[in-house]
Design a protein around this motif. Sequence first.
Motif, PDB file in Angstrom:
ATOM      1  N   CYS A 181      41.575  35.105  18.018  1.00 47.69           N
ATOM      2  CA  CYS A 181      42.312  36.369  18.091  1.00 47.69           C
ATOM      3  C   CYS A 181      43.448  36.428  17.080  1.00 47.69           C
ATOM      4  N   THR A 182      43.655  37.619  16.559  1.00 48.46           N
ATOM      5  CA  THR A 182      44.718  37.854  15.591  1.00 48.46           C
ATOM      6  C   THR A 182      45.732  38.878  16.101  1.00 48.46           C
ATOM      7  N   GLY A 183      45.612  39.299  17.334  1.00 49.10           N
ATOM      8  CA  GLY A 183      46.482  40.323  17.883  1.00 49.10           C
ATOM      9  C   GLY A 183      47.779  39.758  18.451  1.00 49.10           C
ATOM     10  N   VAL A 184      48.515  40.641  19.112  1.00 46.24           N
ATOM     11  CA  VAL A 184      49.784  40.260  19.741  1.00 46.24           C
ATOM     12  C   VAL A 184      49.497  39.342  20.923  1.00 46.24           C
ATOM     13  N   LYS A 185      50.272  38.276  21.023  1.00 49.38           N
ATOM     14  CA  LYS A 185      49.999  37.261  22.038  1.00 49.38           C
ATOM     15  C   LYS A 185      50.078  37.813  23.457  1.00 49.38           C
ATOM     16  N   SER A 186      51.084  38.631  23.748  1.00 49.87           N
ATOM     17  CA  SER A 186      51.238  39.175  25.099  1.00 49.87           C
ATOM     18  C   SER A 186      50.088  40.116  25.461  1.00 49.87           C
ATOM     19  N   VAL A 187      49.601  40.862  24.477  1.00 49.47           N
ATOM     20  CA  VAL A 187      48.473  41.771  24.709  1.00 49.47           C
ATOM     21  C   VAL A 187      47.197  40.973  24.953  1.00 49.47           C
ATOM     22  N   ILE A 188      47.036  39.895  24.212  1.00 45.49           N
ATOM     23  CA  ILE A 188      45.854  39.036  24.401  1.00 45.49           C
ATOM     24  C   ILE A 188      45.904  38.356  25.765  1.00 45.49           C
ATOM     25  N   LYS A 189      47.103  37.896  26.131  1.00 43.60           N
ATOM     26  CA  LYS A 189      47.265  37.269  27.445  1.00 43.60           C
ATOM     27  C   LYS A 189      46.854  38.218  28.555  1.00 43.60           C
ATOM     28  N   GLU A 190      47.286  39.471  28.464  1.00 44.72           N
ATOM     29  CA  GLU A 190      46.917  40.458  29.473  1.00 44.72           C
ATOM     30  C   GLU A 190      45.421  40.746  29.436  1.00 44.72           C
ATOM     31  N   GLY A 191      44.814  40.559  28.304  1.00 44.33           N
ATOM     32  CA  GLY A 191      43.377  40.805  28.179  1.00 44.33           C
ATOM     33  C   GLY A 191      42.516  39.801  28.909  1.00 44.33           C
ATOM     34  N   HIS A 192      43.095  38.660  29.301  1.00 36.97           N
ATOM     35  CA  HIS A 192      42.355  37.642  30.057  1.00 36.97           C
ATOM     36  C   HIS A 192      42.575  37.769  31.570  1.00 36.97           C
ATOM     37  N   LYS A 193      43.052  38.920  32.035  1.00 33.49           N
ATOM     38  CA  LYS A 193      43.361  39.097  33.460  1.00 33.49           C
ATOM     39  C   LYS A 193      42.597  40.272  34.051  1.00 33.49           C
ATOM     40  N   SER A 194      41.319  40.274  33.845  1.00 34.86           N
ATOM     41  CA  SER A 194      40.527  41.412  34.317  1.00 34.86           C
ATOM     42  C   SER A 194      40.147  41.299  35.789  1.00 34.86           C
ATOM     43  N   PHE A 195      39.793  40.092  36.250  1.00 30.34           N
ATOM     44  CA  PHE A 195      39.272  39.926  37.616  1.00 30.34           C
ATOM     45  C   PHE A 195      40.287  39.189  38.491  1.00 30.34           C
ATOM     46  N   PRO A 196      40.634  39.788  39.657  1.00 28.67           N
ATOM     47  CA  PRO A 196      40.302  41.137  40.145  1.00 28.67           C
ATOM     48  C   PRO A 196      41.359  42.149  39.710  1.00 28.67           C
ATOM     49  N   SER A 197      41.177  43.405  40.074  1.00 28.33           N
ATOM     50  CA  SER A 197      42.102  44.461  39.680  1.00 28.33           C
ATOM     51  C   SER A 197      43.365  44.420  40.525  1.00 28.33           C
ATOM     52  N   GLY A 198      44.518  44.251  39.867  1.00 21.05           N
ATOM     53  CA  GLY A 198      45.787  44.224  40.580  1.00 21.05           C
ATOM     54  C   GLY A 198      46.197  45.594  41.079  1.00 21.05           C
ATOM     55  N   HIS A 199      45.955  46.645  40.267  1.00 23.18           N
ATOM     56  CA  HIS A 199      46.238  48.014  40.716  1.00 23.18           C
ATOM     57  C   HIS A 199      45.513  48.309  42.033  1.00 23.18           C
ATOM     58  N   THR A 200      44.239  47.934  42.055  1.00 22.61           N
ATOM     59  CA  THR A 200      43.411  48.254  43.216  1.00 22.61           C
ATOM     60  C   THR A 200      43.804  47.431  44.432  1.00 22.61           C
ATOM     61  N   SER A 201      44.022  46.144  44.239  1.00 21.97           N
ATOM     62  CA  SER A 201      44.359  45.288  45.383  1.00 21.97           C
ATOM     63  C   SER A 201      45.697  45.684  45.992  1.00 21.97           C
ATOM     64  N   TRP A 202      46.700  45.970  45.145  1.00 16.32           N
ATOM     65  CA  TRP A 202      48.001  46.402  45.649  1.00 16.32           C
ATOM     66  C   TRP A 202      47.894  47.737  46.374  1.00 16.32           C
ATOM     67  N   SER A 203      47.125  48.655  45.817  1.00 14.02           N
ATOM     68  CA  SER A 203      46.983  49.979  46.427  1.00 14.02           C
ATOM     69  C   SER A 203      46.329  49.880  47.796  1.00 14.02           C
ATOM     70  N   PHE A 204      45.271  49.097  47.898  1.00 12.70           N
ATOM     71  CA  PHE A 204      44.602  48.955  49.188  1.00 12.70           C
ATOM     72  C   PHE A 204      45.434  48.129  50.162  1.00 12.70           C
ATOM     73  N   ALA A 205      46.256  47.218  49.658  1.00 12.69           N
ATOM     74  CA  ALA A 205      47.126  46.439  50.551  1.00 12.69           C
ATOM     75  C   ALA A 205      48.175  47.332  51.190  1.00 12.69           C
ATOM     76  N   GLY A 206      48.833  48.169  50.391  1.00 16.96           N
ATOM     77  CA  GLY A 206      49.879  49.049  50.918  1.00 16.96           C
ATOM     78  C   GLY A 206      49.335  50.245  51.674  1.00 16.96           C
ATOM     79  N   LEU A 207      48.394  50.962  51.055  1.00 19.01           N
ATOM     80  CA  LEU A 207      47.846  52.159  51.692  1.00 19.01           C
ATOM     81  C   LEU A 207      46.872  51.805  52.815  1.00 19.01           C
ATOM     82  N   GLY A 208      46.223  50.647  52.705  1.00 15.43           N
ATOM     83  CA  GLY A 208      45.384  50.190  53.812  1.00 15.43           C
ATOM     84  C   GLY A 208      46.215  49.874  55.038  1.00 15.43           C
TER      85      GLY A 208
END
Length: 348
Positions: A181-208
């Motif tokens: 990779c030749t991109g920004v390190k922080s952006v690449i780091k975030e790119g390795h965090k696909s599974f599982p979805s944090g948006h979804t898990s937090w939303s179902f934790a609170g709204l559930g």
Amino acid sequence: MPEIQLGAHTLRSHGVKVARTHMHDWLILLLLVVIDVILNVIEPFHRFVGRDMMTDLSYPLKDNTVPFWAVPIVAILLPFVIILVYYFIRRDVYDLHHAILGSSQSLIDFIVLIPDVCMCCIDVITQQIMIDTGLLFSVLITGVITDAIKDAVGRPRPDFFWRCFPDGKGVFNNVTTDVMCTGVKSVIKEGHKSFPSGHTSWSFAGLGFLSWYLSGKIRAFDRRGHVAKLCIIFLPLLVAALIGISRVDDYWHHWQDVFAGGLIGLTVASFCYLQFFPPPYDIDGWGPHAYFQMLAESRNGSESYNNMNCLNVRQSELQSVYIDSQHQNVLNRDTSPILEGAEGERRH
């Protein structure tokens, strides 16, 4: 002993007792926050990403439809406001605490000393600072589980190619064909965090958790067949599902990430709710376990108080009888010489 009044257990009357009882819960919450911060700082596992795998990882890099800052508002603040409104209606600190953990013991101790004139205002301020026990446990436990799995799995996001190569020119290892990779390190780091979805898990934790809470408060399972109650329960879950779908539409997650995140959040929310509240279909499903435990202890205390009163009354009665008998004996002894003298004169 005054009678127990439902809804009369406010922050002012029972806040300190509830806070001291659950001090360890606060410490656990703090520990969860520390763990989650550490999980977000450390570097995730960099999974092998070969040239041939880039076909499914070359989706465009887009902004979030639901930004990161909006998730706590939807998953925490919204349920918190609803729980707080219910407290103002019912004035029950046991329900508020087990739906909301107090901010600090020193603050509550200070509030107890505030004059009665200012107490209503202070109650409102304190309730705004109070943090939800079941709700926060649900969200924080979900956050720790989600971030731990993210770091361990290291699955690349669907837009990983553009994170890794912002200029669109792929660079790969000549031997392993792994990405370089030749991109920004922080952006690449975030790119390795696909599974599982944090948006979804937090939303179902609170709204559930909110769905569980509402189902108990409106008594959705009272066997009267009110479908409108089910619509109220499903509304928070629909919002959580739409947030999860937005993650796929934005190419930040694969559908499997969203499915796993929703499953994690809803499962943790269910465990956390049932830790503090009976099931919604239970006859006492509208209130927390601690509330009914408090009522039972109060009734036992009332019975003990009544029994002590009965014993005191009986002892008083016995003492009065004993005193009366002793007094009668003294009178008899005092009058007996006079009677004997009168009888002797009659004989003579």
